[in-house]
Design a protein around this motif. Structure first.
Motif, PDB file in Angstrom:
ATOM      1  N   HIS A  29      -4.500  -4.265   5.041  1.00  0.00           N
ATOM      2  CA  HIS A  29      -4.800  -2.845   5.147  1.00  0.00           C
ATOM      3  C   HIS A  29      -4.452  -2.319   6.537  1.00  0.00           C
ATOM      4  O   HIS A  29      -4.757  -2.982   7.516  1.00  0.00           O
ATOM      5  N   PRO A  30      -3.841  -1.151   6.720  1.00  0.00           N
ATOM      6  CA  PRO A  30      -3.545  -0.143   5.687  1.00  0.00           C
ATOM      7  C   PRO A  30      -2.207  -0.338   4.985  1.00  0.00           C
ATOM      8  O   PRO A  30      -1.725   0.583   4.337  1.00  0.00           O
ATOM      9  N   LYS A  31      -1.630  -1.550   5.115  1.00  0.00           N
ATOM     10  CA  LYS A  31      -0.413  -1.808   4.350  1.00  0.00           C
ATOM     11  C   LYS A  31      -0.778  -2.398   2.995  1.00  0.00           C
ATOM     12  O   LYS A  31      -1.912  -2.838   2.790  1.00  0.00           O
ATOM     13  N   GLU A  32       0.195  -2.434   2.131  1.00  0.00           N
ATOM     14  CA  GLU A  32      -0.012  -2.889   0.757  1.00  0.00           C
ATOM     15  C   GLU A  32       0.358  -4.360   0.634  1.00  0.00           C
ATOM     16  O   GLU A  32       1.242  -4.829   1.334  1.00  0.00           O
ATOM     17  N   PHE A  33      -0.300  -5.086  -0.259  1.00  0.00           N
ATOM     18  CA  PHE A  33       0.175  -6.430  -0.602  1.00  0.00           C
ATOM     19  C   PHE A  33       0.511  -6.465  -2.083  1.00  0.00           C
ATOM     20  O   PHE A  33       0.017  -5.651  -2.873  1.00  0.00           O
ATOM     21  N   VAL A  54       4.506  -7.117   2.601  1.00  0.00           N
ATOM     22  CA  VAL A  54       4.224  -5.797   3.132  1.00  0.00           C
ATOM     23  C   VAL A  54       5.339  -4.869   2.671  1.00  0.00           C
ATOM     24  O   VAL A  54       6.421  -4.851   3.221  1.00  0.00           O
ATOM     25  N   VAL A  55       5.055  -4.164   1.606  1.00  0.00           N
ATOM     26  CA  VAL A  55       6.077  -3.351   0.963  1.00  0.00           C
ATOM     27  C   VAL A  55       5.512  -1.956   0.707  1.00  0.00           C
ATOM     28  O   VAL A  55       4.312  -1.735   0.803  1.00  0.00           O
ATOM     29  N   THR A  56       6.382  -1.050   0.364  1.00  0.00           N
ATOM     30  CA  THR A  56       5.929   0.278  -0.020  1.00  0.00           C
ATOM     31  C   THR A  56       5.732   0.314  -1.524  1.00  0.00           C
ATOM     32  O   THR A  56       6.214  -0.553  -2.247  1.00  0.00           O
ATOM     33  N   GLU A  57       5.037   1.297  -1.988  1.00  0.00           N
ATOM     34  CA  GLU A  57       4.823   1.444  -3.420  1.00  0.00           C
ATOM     35  C   GLU A  57       6.162   1.498  -4.156  1.00  0.00           C
ATOM     36  O   GLU A  57       6.326   0.952  -5.226  1.00  0.00           O
ATOM     37  N   GLN A  58       7.147   2.137  -3.534  1.00  0.00           N
ATOM     38  CA  GLN A  58       8.447   2.298  -4.185  1.00  0.00           C
ATOM     39  C   GLN A  58       9.183   0.967  -4.309  1.00  0.00           C
ATOM     40  O   GLN A  58       9.945   0.751  -5.236  1.00  0.00           O
ATOM     41  N   SER A  59       8.973   0.049  -3.371  1.00  0.00           N
ATOM     42  CA  SER A  59       9.721  -1.208  -3.407  1.00  0.00           C
ATOM     43  C   SER A  59       8.949  -2.320  -4.104  1.00  0.00           C
ATOM     44  O   SER A  59       9.480  -3.396  -4.305  1.00  0.00           O
ATOM     45  N   ALA A  60       7.702  -2.072  -4.466  1.00  0.00           N
ATOM     46  CA  ALA A  60       6.898  -3.143  -5.053  1.00  0.00           C
ATOM     47  C   ALA A  60       7.530  -3.685  -6.325  1.00  0.00           C
ATOM     48  O   ALA A  60       7.578  -4.885  -6.542  1.00  0.00           O
ATOM     49  N   GLY A  61       8.023  -2.802  -7.159  1.00  0.00           N
ATOM     50  CA  GLY A  61       8.630  -3.243  -8.408  1.00  0.00           C
ATOM     51  C   GLY A  61       9.844  -4.110  -8.164  1.00  0.00           C
ATOM     52  O   GLY A  61      10.051  -5.114  -8.834  1.00  0.00           O
ATOM     53  N   PHE A  62      10.604  -3.750  -7.162  1.00  0.00           N
ATOM     54  CA  PHE A  62      11.784  -4.550  -6.825  1.00  0.00           C
ATOM     55  C   PHE A  62      11.373  -5.955  -6.404  1.00  0.00           C
ATOM     56  O   PHE A  62      11.932  -6.938  -6.847  1.00  0.00           O
ATOM     57  N   HIS A  80      -3.895  -0.672  -3.276  1.00  0.00           N
ATOM     58  CA  HIS A  80      -3.647   0.742  -3.020  1.00  0.00           C
ATOM     59  C   HIS A  80      -4.505   1.122  -1.818  1.00  0.00           C
ATOM     60  O   HIS A  80      -5.696   1.433  -1.984  1.00  0.00           O
ATOM     61  N   PRO A  81      -3.909   1.055  -0.625  1.00  0.00           N
ATOM     62  CA  PRO A  81      -4.697   1.363   0.578  1.00  0.00           C
ATOM     63  C   PRO A  81      -5.291   2.774   0.569  1.00  0.00           C
ATOM     64  O   PRO A  81      -6.248   3.037   1.303  1.00  0.00           O
ATOM     65  N   ASN A  82      -4.774   3.655  -0.265  1.00  0.00           N
ATOM     66  CA  ASN A  82      -5.363   4.999  -0.369  1.00  0.00           C
ATOM     67  C   ASN A  82      -6.627   5.015  -1.216  1.00  0.00           C
ATOM     68  O   ASN A  82      -7.275   6.055  -1.357  1.00  0.00           O
ATOM     69  N   GLY A  83      -6.981   3.866  -1.826  1.00  0.00           N
ATOM     70  CA  GLY A  83      -8.232   3.770  -2.555  1.00  0.00           C
ATOM     71  C   GLY A  83      -8.194   4.281  -3.981  1.00  0.00           C
ATOM     72  O   GLY A  83      -9.218   4.251  -4.669  1.00  0.00           O
ATOM     73  N   VAL A  84      -7.056   4.741  -4.444  1.00  0.00           N
ATOM     74  CA  VAL A  84      -6.942   5.230  -5.825  1.00  0.00           C
ATOM     75  C   VAL A  84      -6.724   4.027  -6.743  1.00  0.00           C
ATOM     76  O   VAL A  84      -5.654   3.439  -6.765  1.00  0.00           O
ATOM     77  N   GLY A 106      -8.544  -1.863  -3.623  1.00  0.00           N
ATOM     78  CA  GLY A 106      -8.542  -0.784  -2.642  1.00  0.00           C
ATOM     79  C   GLY A 106      -9.671  -0.957  -1.646  1.00  0.00           C
ATOM     80  O   GLY A 106     -10.585  -1.764  -1.864  1.00  0.00           O
ATOM     81  N   PRO A 107      -9.599  -0.227  -0.552  1.00  0.00           N
ATOM     82  CA  PRO A 107     -10.635  -0.321   0.474  1.00  0.00           C
ATOM     83  C   PRO A 107     -11.995   0.123  -0.079  1.00  0.00           C
ATOM     84  O   PRO A 107     -12.026   1.014  -0.922  1.00  0.00           O
ATOM     85  N   PRO A 108     -13.100  -0.470   0.386  1.00  0.00           N
ATOM     86  CA  PRO A 108     -13.197  -1.488   1.462  1.00  0.00           C
ATOM     87  C   PRO A 108     -13.037  -2.928   0.966  1.00  0.00           C
ATOM     88  O   PRO A 108     -13.454  -3.842   1.673  1.00  0.00           O
ATOM     89  N   TYR A 109     -12.451  -3.133  -0.211  1.00  0.00           N
ATOM     90  CA  TYR A 109     -12.131  -4.473  -0.726  1.00  0.00           C
ATOM     91  C   TYR A 109     -13.392  -5.311  -0.958  1.00  0.00           C
ATOM     92  O   TYR A 109     -13.395  -6.525  -0.753  1.00  0.00           O
ATOM     93  N   GLU A 110     -14.451  -4.651  -1.365  1.00  0.00           N
ATOM     94  CA  GLU A 110     -15.680  -5.372  -1.704  1.00  0.00           C
ATOM     95  C   GLU A 110     -15.635  -5.767  -3.179  1.00  0.00           C
ATOM     96  O   GLU A 110     -14.656  -5.513  -3.874  1.00  0.00           O
ATOM     97  N   ASP A 111     -16.743  -6.384  -3.632  1.00  0.00           N
ATOM     98  CA  ASP A 111     -16.820  -6.939  -4.986  1.00  0.00           C
ATOM     99  C   ASP A 111     -16.372  -5.992  -6.093  1.00  0.00           C
ATOM    100  O   ASP A 111     -15.792  -6.434  -7.089  1.00  0.00           O
TER     101      ASP A 111
END
Ligand SMILES: [Zn+2]
Length: 130
Positions: A29-33, A54-62, A80-84, A106-111
């Motif tokens: 966080h705040p990057k995506e895995f 560490v990729v963007t949403e657009q490149s994740a599929g690739f 989704h670091p934006n929490g959605v 998503g954050p805060p990555y709890e249970d």
């Protein structure tokens, strides 16, 4: 769906695997895995981080598309670091190519900060095994 991709029914996920995924999400966080989930005897208990996780949403599929095919692939996990906690349009396009269950953290990555979806984006409850 090609029959060679048919794998056994997925019954759930190991708690320690889930906890490790949450820890990865927190550390990135705040990057995506992005990770590929693997099952053994129908329970998700391992994952591989996608190359260059560490990729963007657009490149994740690739990135996921570059992973080798494996009959034990159960699905994917990413954050989704934006929490959605629902799939984006890009997510839905690659879910169909990678197993049956797709986790979003998503954050805060709890249970409770994750959701599971089928490949069409339908929410699904996934049992957690201790
Ligand atoms: Zn996504």
């Amino acid at each position: 769906m090609p029959t060679y991709m048919t794998a056994m029914e997925i019954r759930g996920i190991r708690r320690d695997c889930l906890d490790t995924l949450r820890a990865v999400g927190r550390s990135q966080h705040p990057k995506e895995f992005v990770a590929v989930l693997r099952e053994t005897d129908g329970i998700i208990e391992e994952f591989d981080l996608a190359p260059g996780t560490v990729v963007t949403e657009q490149s994740a599929g690739f990135s996921l598309g570059m992973m080798p095919l494996d009959v034990h692939v159960a699905g994917s996990a990413h954050s989704h670091p934006n929490g959605v906690l629902r799939p984006s349009d890009a997510d839905l396009r690659f879910f169909g190519r990678m197993g049956r269950f797709h986790l979003i953290f998503g954050p805060p990555y709890e249970d409770t900060d994750w959701r599971a979806f089928r490949r069409d984006g339908t929410p699904v409850s996934l049992e957690v095994f201790d």
